[in-house]
Write a protein that holds these residues in place. Structure first.
Motif, short mmCIF file in Angstrom:
data_model
loop_
_atom_site.label_atom_id
_atom_site.label_comp_id
_atom_site.label_asym_id
_atom_site.label_seq_id
_atom_site.Cartn_x
_atom_site.Cartn_y
_atom_site.Cartn_z
N ARG A 1 -44.23 13.96 33.80
CA ARG A 1 -44.45 14.52 35.13
C ARG A 1 -43.45 13.96 36.14
O ARG A 1 -42.94 14.70 36.99
N GLU A 2 -43.16 12.67 36.04
CA GLU A 2 -42.16 12.08 36.94
C GLU A 2 -40.80 12.74 36.72
O GLU A 2 -40.05 12.94 37.67
N ARG A 3 -40.51 13.07 35.47
CA ARG A 3 -39.24 13.75 35.18
C ARG A 3 -39.19 15.09 35.89
O ARG A 3 -38.15 15.46 36.49
N GLU A 4 -40.27 15.86 35.87
CA GLU A 4 -40.30 17.16 36.53
C GLU A 4 -40.10 17.01 38.04
O GLU A 4 -39.34 17.77 38.66
N VAL A 5 -40.78 16.03 38.61
CA VAL A 5 -40.67 15.79 40.05
C VAL A 5 -39.25 15.36 40.41
O VAL A 5 -38.65 15.86 41.37
N TRP A 6 -38.69 14.45 39.62
CA TRP A 6 -37.36 13.91 39.92
C TRP A 6 -36.27 14.97 39.76
O TRP A 6 -35.31 15.02 40.53
N LEU A 7 -36.42 15.84 38.77
CA LEU A 7 -35.45 16.92 38.56
C LEU A 7 -35.40 17.84 39.77
O LEU A 7 -34.32 18.20 40.25
N LEU A 8 -36.56 18.21 40.28
CA LEU A 8 -36.60 19.08 41.46
C LEU A 8 -36.06 18.35 42.69
O LEU A 8 -35.35 18.94 43.52
N ALA B 1 -44.26 20.23 45.47
CA ALA B 1 -45.71 20.39 45.30
C ALA B 1 -46.06 21.84 44.97
O ALA B 1 -46.86 22.11 44.06
N ALA B 2 -45.45 22.77 45.68
CA ALA B 2 -45.72 24.19 45.44
C ALA B 2 -45.21 24.62 44.06
O ALA B 2 -45.87 25.39 43.36
N LYS B 3 -44.05 24.13 43.69
CA LYS B 3 -43.44 24.51 42.41
C LYS B 3 -44.26 24.02 41.23
O LYS B 3 -44.41 24.73 40.22
N LEU B 4 -44.81 22.81 41.34
CA LEU B 4 -45.54 22.21 40.22
C LEU B 4 -47.06 22.35 40.36
O LEU B 4 -47.80 21.84 39.51
N TYR B 5 -47.51 23.03 41.42
CA TYR B 5 -48.94 23.25 41.65
C TYR B 5 -49.70 21.92 41.73
O TYR B 5 -50.74 21.72 41.10
N ILE B 6 -49.14 20.99 42.49
CA ILE B 6 -49.79 19.71 42.73
C ILE B 6 -49.82 19.47 44.23
O ILE B 6 -49.17 20.18 45.00
N THR B 7 -50.56 18.47 44.66
CA THR B 7 -50.67 18.20 46.09
C THR B 7 -49.45 17.42 46.58
O THR B 7 -48.73 16.79 45.80
N LEU B 8 -49.27 17.46 47.89
CA LEU B 8 -48.16 16.73 48.50
C LEU B 8 -48.33 15.23 48.28
O LEU B 8 -47.36 14.51 48.01
#
Length: 210
Positions: A164-171, A182-189
């Motif tokens: 998950r950290e990889r997905e966040v860091w890539l974006l 947050a919107a892209k991964l459907y998670i909260t801010l």
């Protein structure tokens, strides 16, 4: 080394330097010793295409993949030669930077976004080649998305990031804001912020001397 990062052609400099002539794959060939000097891995990279020119616009080396990578930006002649305003622009900026600050060794990264949703990154720097009596410019043209993905992959491995950290860091590396991530991964801010704090903590640990 001084580094400048450019993202558009809006502020193109006025210059007395002449632009590059149309480039041809038939022009120029490096000697074995020059290839060793530059780095064989740089010239054979699967991500980037390489162009090397002298500061008086003589083409020394062009990889076969360059015209295809620049297809959306180039005008091709009947003889197979090609021109691109972006390459000319970067060479002009490097020359002007050298003229104004001759004691500095400049490098420039230039991100290009085309109307066809193609994104390229052009990295350029001055290069001194043995046997060539003039300064040279090395330009590496890469697929921007692939460049970012490869960079993030290395960082994920070095820092021990979770999936998950990889997905966040890539974006994040691709320029997304926290809200967009947050919107892209459907998670909260708040979840995005939590992941980013964790990433920076791991990054800091990795950077500390052992």
């Amino acid at each position: 080394m001084m580094t400048a990062s450019l993202s558009s052609k809006a502020d193109q400099p006025s210059s007395t330097h002449s632009p590059l002539q149309p480039l041809s794959l038939q022009k120029g060939q490096l000697t074995p010793s020059q290839i060793v000097q530059i780095g064989k891995t740089t010239l054979e990279t699967h991500i980037g295409s390489v162009l090397i020119v002298t500061d008086d616009n003589q083409v020394l080396y062009v990889t076969e993949s360059l015209p295809g990578r620049l297809k959306a930006l180039t005008e091709t002649g009947k003889d197979g030669s090609f021109t691109t305003q972006e390459i000319n622009f970067i060479c002009q900026v490097l020359k002007q930077s050298r003229d104004r600050f001759p004691s500095q060794n400049w490098a420039i990264e230039f991100d290009i976004f085309t109307k066809d949703a193609i994104s390229l990154r052009i990295r350029s720097r001055w290069l001194k080649l043995e046997g060539i009596d003039r300064p040279c410019i090395l330009l590496i043209v890469e697929d921007r998305q692939q460049f970012i993905q490869d960079m993030v992959l290395d960082e994920v491995q070095d820092w021990g990031l979770t999936a998950r950290e990889r997905e966040v860091w890539l974006l994040h590396r691709d320029g997304y804001t926290y809200k967009q991530i947050a919107a892209k991964l459907y998670i909260t801010l708040n979840t995005v912020k939590k992941h980013m704090r964790s990433i920076h903590a791991k990054r800091k640990v990795q950077a500390e001397p052992s």
